[in-house]
Design a protein around this motif. Structure first.
Motif, PDB file in Angstrom:
ATOM      1  N   CYS A   1       0.825  -1.207   0.000  1.00 55.17           N
ATOM      2  CA  CYS A   1       0.000   0.000   0.000  1.00 55.17           C
ATOM      3  C   CYS A   1       0.868   1.270   0.000  1.00 55.17           C
ATOM      4  O   CYS A   1       1.695   1.477   0.876  1.00 55.17           O
ATOM      5  CB  CYS A   1      -0.912  -0.004   1.222  1.00 55.17           C
ATOM      6  SG  CYS A   1      -1.809   1.539   1.447  1.00 55.17           S
ATOM      7  N   ARG A   2       0.662   2.125  -0.980  1.00 51.50           N
ATOM      8  CA  ARG A   2       1.520   3.316  -1.099  1.00 51.50           C
ATOM      9  C   ARG A   2       1.306   4.300   0.043  1.00 51.50           C
ATOM     10  O   ARG A   2       2.223   4.982   0.473  1.00 51.50           O
ATOM     11  CB  ARG A   2       1.242   4.041  -2.414  1.00 51.50           C
ATOM     12  CG  ARG A   2       1.734   3.275  -3.608  1.00 51.50           C
ATOM     13  CD  ARG A   2       1.734   4.114  -4.861  1.00 51.50           C
ATOM     14  NE  ARG A   2       1.653   3.235  -6.018  1.00 51.50           N
ATOM     15  CZ  ARG A   2       2.684   2.618  -6.567  1.00 51.50           C
ATOM     16  NH1 ARG A   2       3.889   2.791  -6.093  1.00 51.50           N
ATOM     17  NH2 ARG A   2       2.526   1.818  -7.598  1.00 51.50           N
ATOM     18  N   ARG A   3       0.087   4.406   0.527  1.00 51.95           N
ATOM     19  CA  ARG A   3      -0.159   5.385   1.576  1.00 51.95           C
ATOM     20  C   ARG A   3       0.581   5.006   2.855  1.00 51.95           C
ATOM     21  O   ARG A   3       1.061   5.858   3.576  1.00 51.95           O
ATOM     22  CB  ARG A   3      -1.665   5.504   1.846  1.00 51.95           C
ATOM     23  CG  ARG A   3      -2.045   6.786   2.555  1.00 51.95           C
ATOM     24  CD  ARG A   3      -3.552   6.981   2.570  1.00 51.95           C
ATOM     25  NE  ARG A   3      -4.140   6.698   1.285  1.00 51.95           N
ATOM     26  CZ  ARG A   3      -4.357   7.620   0.351  1.00 51.95           C
ATOM     27  NH1 ARG A   3      -4.056   8.871   0.582  1.00 51.95           N
ATOM     28  NH2 ARG A   3      -4.883   7.287  -0.811  1.00 51.95           N
TER      29      ARG A   3
ATOM     30  N   CYS B   1      -4.863   1.225   2.668  1.00 54.56           N
ATOM     31  CA  CYS B   1      -5.767   2.358   2.523  1.00 54.56           C
ATOM     32  C   CYS B   1      -6.979   2.067   1.654  1.00 54.56           C
ATOM     33  O   CYS B   1      -8.013   2.713   1.792  1.00 54.56           O
ATOM     34  CB  CYS B   1      -5.021   3.567   1.974  1.00 54.56           C
ATOM     35  SG  CYS B   1      -4.637   3.468   0.216  1.00 54.56           S
ATOM     36  N   GLY B   2      -6.843   1.131   0.720  1.00 57.15           N
ATOM     37  CA  GLY B   2      -7.970   0.870  -0.178  1.00 57.15           C
ATOM     38  C   GLY B   2      -8.199   1.982  -1.179  1.00 57.15           C
ATOM     39  O   GLY B   2      -9.182   1.993  -1.900  1.00 57.15           O
ATOM     40  N   ASN B   3      -7.276   2.946  -1.278  1.00 56.80           N
ATOM     41  CA  ASN B   3      -7.442   4.038  -2.232  1.00 56.80           C
ATOM     42  C   ASN B   3      -6.133   4.349  -2.949  1.00 56.80           C
ATOM     43  O   ASN B   3      -5.793   5.490  -3.183  1.00 56.80           O
ATOM     44  CB  ASN B   3      -8.003   5.279  -1.519  1.00 56.80           C
ATOM     45  CG  ASN B   3      -8.566   6.299  -2.491  1.00 56.80           C
ATOM     46  OD1 ASN B   3      -8.988   5.944  -3.608  1.00 56.80           O
ATOM     47  ND2 ASN B   3      -8.556   7.560  -2.102  1.00 56.80           N
ATOM     48  N   CYS B   4      -5.358   3.285  -3.266  1.00 51.37           N
ATOM     49  CA  CYS B   4      -4.171   3.464  -4.110  1.00 51.37           C
ATOM     50  C   CYS B   4      -4.134   2.325  -5.127  1.00 51.37           C
ATOM     51  O   CYS B   4      -4.867   1.343  -4.987  1.00 51.37           O
ATOM     52  CB  CYS B   4      -2.897   3.499  -3.274  1.00 51.37           C
ATOM     53  SG  CYS B   4      -2.373   1.916  -2.609  1.00 51.37           S
TER      54      CYS B   4
ATOM     55  N   CYS C   1      -3.415  -1.177  -3.672  1.00 53.03           N
ATOM     56  CA  CYS C   1      -4.592  -1.747  -3.007  1.00 53.03           C
ATOM     57  C   CYS C   1      -5.651  -2.174  -4.029  1.00 53.03           C
ATOM     58  O   CYS C   1      -6.289  -3.204  -3.870  1.00 53.03           O
ATOM     59  CB  CYS C   1      -5.200  -0.750  -2.028  1.00 53.03           C
ATOM     60  SG  CYS C   1      -4.259  -0.553  -0.512  1.00 53.03           S
TER      61      CYS C   1
HETATM   62 ZN    ZN Z   1      -3.281   1.616  -0.379  1.00 51.82          ZN
END
Ligand code: ZN
Ligand code: ADP
Length: 618
Positions: free
Chosen positions: A378-380, A395-398, A401
Motif C-alpha cells: 500500500c503506497r499510503r 488504505c484501499g485508495n491506491c 490496493c
Molecule cells: Zn493503499
C-alpha cells in the motif's frame, strides 16, 4: 489572559457558523485557537488542506485589534483577502501592487478598527512597522509558509529571516508559525529563528485519504501522452496540474494537449511575470483547465477545486511529491494523483543528487522516493511511515490496493540480463543491454560485435517496456549498479553474481500494463445536513452537480471572482445531494455562511427547483 473555556468556545463556534457556515472545528483547530487566545506562541503543522487558516482567522475575529498575516507571495494575497471578504470578513492587504494612496487608506481603516486581518509580505511588514502608531493593537502575528525561514526547508526565502525581530519588539503578541512541511530540523529551526523557543507544536495527521494514489512505470513519451489524455477526459472539465522536470517539457506537453482540444497552458520560471500572472489567474478562475508546470507553480494557491495532479517525471523527494499532490482535493472531495516513473528519471535524478552540495542527504531522499514508486505494498502506508506516522491498515485508495501485484520467479530473466552485462565487459548502459537481450539490429550494437554474444536476442519474448521494468527492479534489489561517473555503464554486484551462478533466486513483481487505474467510485459522502424532506426522490445527483457547477461558473464570471470562492466543490456536492428548495434549508448546508446565504440562496434554490421539475421529481 485567562478565559472561560466554555464561553470562548461558544463564541468561536458562533463565528465559525456565521462567517464560514461550518458547525464544528477540527479537533486540533480548537486546541490551537484556545492556546493562542491564552496569549501563547504556537507552531502549527498540518498538511495542505488541513485547515490551517482557521487557526488564526478565528482568534483574529475573537480579539481586539488586527491580526497580521505574513505570507510570501504578493500575487496571491489578493486572492486570500477576496476569499475572506466573500464571507463577510474584514480583511485587507498592503502591498506594492496597490497604489500608496490605497495602502494608506487601508492603514487608516486598520487604526480605526475596521480591519481584523492584514495580509502582508515580510519585507513590507518590517518597513511598515516603524511608522505604525505606537498604541496600535496587534492581536497576533500569523507566519504562513513558515518553512521559508529555514535553510533546511525546501523553499528558503532570506526575507523571512528578518522576522526574528518580531518577538523582541512585541514580546506580548502571540506568534503563530504555520507550515505543511513536517520534518524535525525545519520545525526546530522555525522556533529558533522566530525566538519562540517556548512555543507549543501542534501536529495533525498528514494523511490525505481522499487523494487516490497511482504510479505508472516505464511508459515512453507516446504512451504517457495517451495515458494523460485519457485521464483528463475521465476528469471531465475538472482542474488539474501536470508537473514536469524541465521548462521545455512543460511547454511541449501543453502544446500537445492543446492538439487534443484540451484547455492547457504552460507555467514556468522562464516566462515573463505578466504572462505567468495571467495564466495563474485563468487557472484560478477555471478559464484554463490544465497547467503544465515546473515546480515553480502552485505554492500558496488556495484554489480548493484542483481535482488531480500528474507528475510527468518522478520528483526528487517524498516531501516535494507530497506537497505537490497535496494541492489537489483541498476541499476533502475525491482527488487523483498519478505519477510516471522510468529508468531514465532515476538516472537523471541520481546524477543531479551526486553533484549537489548535500550529496548523501539528497541520495537518501531520492532512494526513499524510488521505494515509493516501486512499492508492492500500500503506497499510503509508505508515505505515512515517511512522515513517522504509523498506520495499521491498507488504505484501499491506491493502485496497489486496487490491484495487488503478482509475484513471479525472476531468476531466469535476471540471469539473462546480468550475463549480458558481464559479456559487454560492463561497458554498456541500460539501453544497450536491453537492445542486446531483444536482438536489436541497431548500428552501434552490431559495430560493437554485441550480436555475437551468446545472450544476444535471448529476451525477445519481452517488450522494451517489460525489460525496463524488470531492469529497474534488479537495480533496486541491488543486482547491479549504475556507474554515474562512467557513462552510466552497468556493473554487476556480488549479489548479482550469486544470481548468475545459481546461488540465489529472485522474485519480481509481474509487469502488466493495466491502463489507467480507475479509482473505485468513492462512497459519495453522505449529506452532512439532513432536513426533513419526507421521502423525496433525488434523481441523478451528478447531473444536478454539473448544473450547479455551471451556475457557479456563470456567477463567478459575472461577479469577477474565482468560482471556488463562491462555493467549494464540496459544498456544491452537498447541495446536489440535499437539494434544498427553501432559504431555511439552504442555510443548513455545511459551508453556507450568513453572507453567502443572503447573496446566493435565491439563485441556487431556483435552479434546483427547475432541475427537479424538468426531471419530474417530486
Ligand atoms: Zn493503499
Ligand atoms: P490549509 O491552509 O491548511 O491548506 P485551509 O485553511 O485552506 O487549509 O482549509 C482547507 C479547506 O477546509 C477549506 O476549504 C476550508 O474552508 C475547510 N475547512 C477548514 N476548517 C473547517 C471546518 N472546521 N469544518 C469544515 N471545513 C473546514
Amino acid at each position: 489572559m485567562p478565559h472561560d473555556t466554555a464561553a470562548l468556545r461558544q463564541q468561536a463556534l458562533g463565528l465559525l457558523k456565521q462567517f464560514y457556515g461550518y458547525d464544528q472545528f477540527y479537533p486540533t483547530q480548537w486546541q490551537v485557537i484556545e492556546h493562542v487566545m491564552d496569549g501563547n506562541d504556537a507552531v502549527v503543522l498540518m498538511p495542505t488542506g488541513g485547515g490551517k487558516s482557521m487557526c488564526f482567522q478565528i482568534p483574529a475575529l475573537l480579539s481586539a485589534g488586527c491580526a497580521i498575516v505574513v505570507t510570501p507571495l504578493l500575487s496571491l494575497m489578493q486572492d486570500q483577502v477576496e476569499a475572506l471578504r466573500a464571507n463577510g470578513i474584514p480583511a485587507a492587504t498592503v502591498n506594492s501592487q496597490q497604489s500608496e494612496g490605497e495602502n494608506r487608506t487601508i492603514i487608516e481603516q486598520m487604526y480605526a478598527g475596521h480591519i481584523k486581518l492584514l495580509y502582508i509580505s515580510p519585507e513590507r511588514l518590517l518597513t511598515e512597522l516603524d511608522s505604525w502608531a505606537k498604541d496600535f493593537t496587534i492581536s497576533l502575528f500569523a507566519i504562513d509558509e513558515a518553512h521559508c525561514i529555514s535553510q533546511w526547508g525546501h523553499d528558503f526565502r532570506p526575507e523571512y529571516t528578518q522576522l526574528s525581530v518580531l518577538k523582541e519588539r512585541f514580546p506580548d503578541v502571540p506568534i503563530m508559525a504555520l507550515t505543511a512541511t513536517a520534518d524535525k530540523i525545519t520545525r526546530d529551526d522555525i522556533c529558533e529563528q522566530l525566538h519562540i523557543a517556548g512555543a507549543q507544536t501542534f501536529i495533525t495527521s498528514f494523511d490525505r485519504p481522499n487523494i487516490h494514489l497511482e504510479v505508472q512505470s516505464n511508459l515512453n513519451d507516446r504512451q504517457r501522452l495517451a495515458h494523460i489524455v485519457e485521464f483528463i477526459e475521465r476528469h471531465n472539465g475538472e482542474s488539474g496540474i501536470i508537473y514536469t522536470s524541465t521548462r521545455k517539457s512543460a511547454e511541449k506537453l501543453a502544446k500537445k494537449l492543446q492538439g487534443f482540444a484540451i484547455n492547457a497552458q504552460p507555467f514556468h520560471a522562464g516566462m515573463p511575470t505578466s504572462v505567468k500572472q495571467n495564466v495563474q489567474r485563468d487557472f484560478i478562475n477555471d478559464d484554463v483547465q490544465v497547467i503544465c508546470a515546473t515546480i515553480a507553480f502552485g505554492m500558496g494557491i488556495d484554489k480548493s477545486n484542483v481535482r488531480w495532479v500528474i507528475h510527468y517525471n518522478m520528483p526528487k523527494s517524498i516531501e516535494n511529491y507530497y506537497q505537490e499532490i497535496g494541492r489537489s482535493g483541498r476541499d476533502g472531495e475525491p482527488a487523483d494523483a498519478l505519477m510516471f516513473y522510468s529508468f531514465g528519471d532515476v538516472v537523471q535524478l541520481m546524477r543531479q543528487a551526486e553533484s549537489s552540495g548535500q550529496q548523501s542527504i539528497n541520495l537518501e531522499k531520492l532512494r526513499r522516493m524510488q521505494q515509493y514508486a516501486e512499492a508492492t505494498v500500500c503506497r499510503r502506508r509508505i508515505l505515512l511511515s515517511y512522515f513517522s506516522e504509523r498506520s495499521d491498515h491498507d488504505c484501499g485508495n491506491c493502485d496497489v490496493c486496487d490491484n495487488p501485484p503478482k509475484r513471479i520467479d525472476g531468476t531466469t530473466l535476471a540471469q539473462m540480463a546480468l550475463s549480458a552485462i558481464i559479456r559487454t565487459g560492463e561497458h554498456a548502459g541500460v539501453t544497450a543491454v536491453v537492445d542486446i537481450l531483444r536482438g536489436s539490429r541497431r548500428n552501434d550494437i552490431i559495430e560493437q560485435g554485441y550480436d555475437k554474444l551468446p545472450t544476444y536476442g535471448v529476451g525477445r519474448h519481452l517488450s522494451y517496456t517489460q525489460w525496463n521494468h524488470y531492469m529497474l527492479q534488479m537495480l533496486h534489489l541491488g543486482l547491479f549498479e549504475v556507474a554515474y561517473n562512467d557513462a552510466n555503464h552497468l556493473k554487476v554486484t556480488d549479489l548479482g553474481r550469486d544470481v548468475v551462478y545459481g546461488r540465489r533466486k529472485v522474485e519480481f513483481s509481474e509487469f502488466v500494463w493495466r491502463g489507467p487505474s480507475k479509482p473505485k467510485k468513492q462512497q459519495a459522502s453522505q449529506p452532512e445536513v439532513i432536513f426533513n424532506t419526507g421521502d423525496r426522490q433525488v434523481g441523478d445527483v451528478n447531473s444536478l452537480y454539473n448544473e450547479l457547477r455551471e451556475l457557479r461558473l456563470w456567477l463567478a464570471r459575472t461577479n469577477g471572482v474565482a468560482p471556488y470562492m463562491i462555493f467549494s466543490d464540496k459544498v456544491l456536492r452537498l447541495m446536489a445531494q440535499a437539494q434544498p428548495t427553501t432559504k431555511a434549508q439552504f442555510g443548513l448546508i455545511n459551508g453556507v455562511g450568513e453572507v453567502k446565504l443572503e447573496r446566493f440562496w435565491a439563485v441556487f434554490t431556483r435552479r434546483i427547483i427547475q432541475w427537479r421539475a424538468s426531471n419530474h421529481l417530486d
